[in-house]
Design an enzyme around this catalytic site. Sequence first.
Site, PDB file in Angstrom:
ATOM      1  N   LYS A 263      20.659   4.138  39.587  1.00 36.20           N
ATOM      2  CA  LYS A 263      19.799   3.156  39.441  1.00 36.20           C
ATOM      3  C   LYS A 263      20.120   2.185  38.541  1.00 36.20           C
ATOM      4  O   LYS A 263      19.962   1.004  38.649  1.00 36.20           O
ATOM      5  CB  LYS A 263      18.370   4.095  39.090  1.00 36.20           C
ATOM      6  CG  LYS A 263      17.175   2.983  38.629  1.00 36.20           C
ATOM      7  CD  LYS A 263      16.776   1.914  39.881  1.00 36.20           C
ATOM      8  CE  LYS A 263      15.476   1.203  39.320  1.00 36.20           C
ATOM      9  NZ  LYS A 263      15.266   0.261  40.693  1.00 36.20           N
TER      10      LYS A 263
ATOM     11  N   LEU B  91       6.706   5.776  35.422  1.00 41.00           N
ATOM     12  CA  LEU B  91       6.248   5.657  33.850  1.00 41.00           C
ATOM     13  C   LEU B  91       7.075   4.546  33.362  1.00 41.00           C
ATOM     14  O   LEU B  91       8.276   4.411  33.848  1.00 41.00           O
ATOM     15  CB  LEU B  91       6.272   6.932  33.070  1.00 41.00           C
ATOM     16  CG  LEU B  91       5.394   7.997  33.344  1.00 41.00           C
ATOM     17  CD1 LEU B  91       5.777   9.280  32.925  1.00 41.00           C
ATOM     18  CD2 LEU B  91       3.959   7.694  33.186  1.00 41.00           C
ATOM     19  N   PRO B  92       6.670   3.873  32.372  1.00 44.39           N
ATOM     20  CA  PRO B  92       7.339   2.537  31.873  1.00 44.39           C
ATOM     21  C   PRO B  92       8.599   2.925  31.206  1.00 44.39           C
ATOM     22  O   PRO B  92       9.712   2.128  31.523  1.00 44.39           O
ATOM     23  CB  PRO B  92       6.208   2.072  30.847  1.00 44.39           C
ATOM     24  CG  PRO B  92       5.071   2.539  31.115  1.00 44.39           C
ATOM     25  CD  PRO B  92       5.466   3.984  31.775  1.00 44.39           C
TER      26      PRO B  92
ATOM     27  N   LYS C  67      14.491  -4.312  29.357  1.00 44.68           N
ATOM     28  CA  LYS C  67      14.512  -2.929  29.306  1.00 44.68           C
ATOM     29  C   LYS C  67      15.576  -2.147  29.775  1.00 44.68           C
ATOM     30  O   LYS C  67      16.151  -1.197  29.304  1.00 44.68           O
ATOM     31  CB  LYS C  67      12.910  -2.488  29.622  1.00 44.68           C
ATOM     32  CG  LYS C  67      12.590  -0.918  29.180  1.00 44.68           C
ATOM     33  CD  LYS C  67      13.347   0.087  30.432  1.00 44.68           C
ATOM     34  CE  LYS C  67      12.200   0.025  31.835  1.00 44.68           C
ATOM     35  NZ  LYS C  67      12.475   0.916  32.612  1.00 44.68           N
TER      36      LYS C  67
ATOM     37  N   THR D  67      12.393   4.448  35.891  1.00 41.67           N
ATOM     38  CA  THR D  67      13.535   4.230  35.502  1.00 41.67           C
ATOM     39  C   THR D  67      13.889   4.491  34.152  1.00 41.67           C
ATOM     40  O   THR D  67      13.329   3.747  33.331  1.00 41.67           O
ATOM     41  CB  THR D  67      13.768   2.788  35.649  1.00 41.67           C
ATOM     42  OG1 THR D  67      13.444   2.298  37.105  1.00 41.67           O
ATOM     43  CG2 THR D  67      15.100   2.126  35.422  1.00 41.67           C
TER      44      THR D  67
END
Length: 298
Positions: free
Chosen positions: A173, A67-68, A241, A98
Amino acid sequence: MAKVTVGLIGLGNIGGGMCQRMLEKGIKVVGFDVSPGAAKTAAGYGAVVEPTLAGVAKNALVIVSSLPNPAIVRDVFLGSGGLIAMARPGTTIIETSTIDPNTIREVAEVAAAAGIEVLDVALSGEPPQALKGELVFQVGGPDALIDKHLALLEVLAKKINRTGDIGSAKTIKLVNNLMSIGNIAVASEAFVLGVKCGMDPQRLYDILSVSGGRSAHFVSAFPNVVQGDYHPGFKTSLALKDLNLILDLAKDEKYATKLAPVITALYREANESGLGEDNFTSVVKGYEAAAGIQIAKK
């Protein structure tokens, strides 16, 4: 694995690649995406696409999500209309988005109260690697749970690193992305300086790509910069982002970053100048404009 049904929430670039990969390996995929286009594409591959999250929860005891951003992850999993409320006890969620470590910890805590287990996964790679099963997975969670789903993880990833507790994979990450995005920002500044001084771009790349200042992303991505190709693998908007997530994480930890805000400002400028859909190497264009040159030969 051919007898397993896997739920897949998020059928976009990475999710779509994972969908194809699982189907090619004989795994039945039950998917959901709010994008009609992504849902239609996945159905074309052979996935069963459900119109609601409830349909996925009903038909799969293993659910992968891609998912974003953290807000969407919370919407999908938490609350009375979330996936955790609808999933059956014994379900395992393999969360690959992420996002920040606090969000995945909250998801795991709510899930545990409902008898649902969670693996915290952070992935490295782009859609072509997802399609080929050549992603790299960082996986946080109990070893026994990782072992239980190792066969599926190995379908999707060529390398699996065990990172520790829930939240550890997301942390790695974000730390890695700060290094990766920062490497490209520094490489952009240095590369344009070299060209400004009269170096041939291809010769400059050939030498820098085997020199001490190189990075993996520089080696793989800058041949396209030399050609003026900014077709997105990892978009500039996604880099911004992730950088904002990094700044938020540092703030939560009361850790005063010095370089991260500068790198974020560079990527914000690139986004605001209309480069958000280009590859994240597009940050080089700001340096080109300031130097009055272009790297790519016309």
